[in-house]
Design a protein around this motif. Sequence first.
Motif: not given
Length: 330
Positions: A227-242
């Motif tokens: 985020v400090s570089t101006g970036g965005v975080l995309g949320l991944v839609v997978h049970s393993k990562f939730a």
Amino acid sequence: MLIDSHLDLAWNAGQGRDLTQELTELRRTDPLAPTQTATVTFPELAAAGLRVAFGTLFALPQTPEHDGYVDHAGARAQALAQLAQYERWQEEGWLRLLRTRADIQEHLSAPPDRLGVVLLMEGADPVSGPDDLAFWQERGVRLIGPAWGRTRHAGGTDAPGPLTPEGRELVQAMRDLGLTLDASHLDDAAFWDAAETGVQMVSSHANARALVPGNRQLSDEMARHIVSTGGVLGLVVHSKFARPGWRPGNERAPLSDLVRHAEHFAALVGWEHLGLGSDLDGGFGAEKTPAGIDRYRDLTRFLDLLPQEAQAGVRGENWQRWLLEHLFSN
């Protein structure tokens, strides 16, 4: 309006899926059924209101489970075949490749008629070296993730390690050309090596390590740096990562688990830096998505659980802002 920062569209076509079909039609003849129930086709994306996707060039390395590339030439051949698929879809009117801020502005100001696609290379092994970046840039690639698992450039998911000397040269050249680094899949050591170069970053599809352990997820410190570089975080839609400890065959994670990841990141960096990076049909099907996400248009069920004031940003406005600030001006 939806914007999704991670869809493996051409990879799915390479697996024999015809994404121009209605979803119900594809499911009747799907070559990946019954283990991967499809959730994505172009008509399904249109029905969901998806306006822009980061479409990947994903070269699959050889693994015990999969045939794949074993050298740069094999990786390049896979990426070029996928690039050609996107270009065919563009000629057929299914999508428009977006390369500049002007392209984004024009696409989003026009009535919806086809999907806009920004090209993202997932795993940098198709790139022969820094001098080869200009070729991929000319063909429309705007983001590159150096790793998937381990590549010749970097340590990655379940494969700890730093940037290699070749990887450091690549990231420095990306910085100089104005290309964006996708931090998804980077191991911590490689991530912080890349951070030292000053390259601009996003995370196209990763969740919070504070909730689900492992180097496939972002630590709080990594999220803050992106985020400090101006970036965005995309949320991944997978049970393993939730949900921590989730395994295939378990009941699918509830959507509330995915909401917890969104809330965790929002507490760190603010809702204005969160977006969708669904990765739907990225080597998995509806069997592994959180409960309630049975097809692409169901993503609204997750978005509706977010705070009212955050919903429009996560749906697409945050990625739209990033694209207009960071994509090439001409």
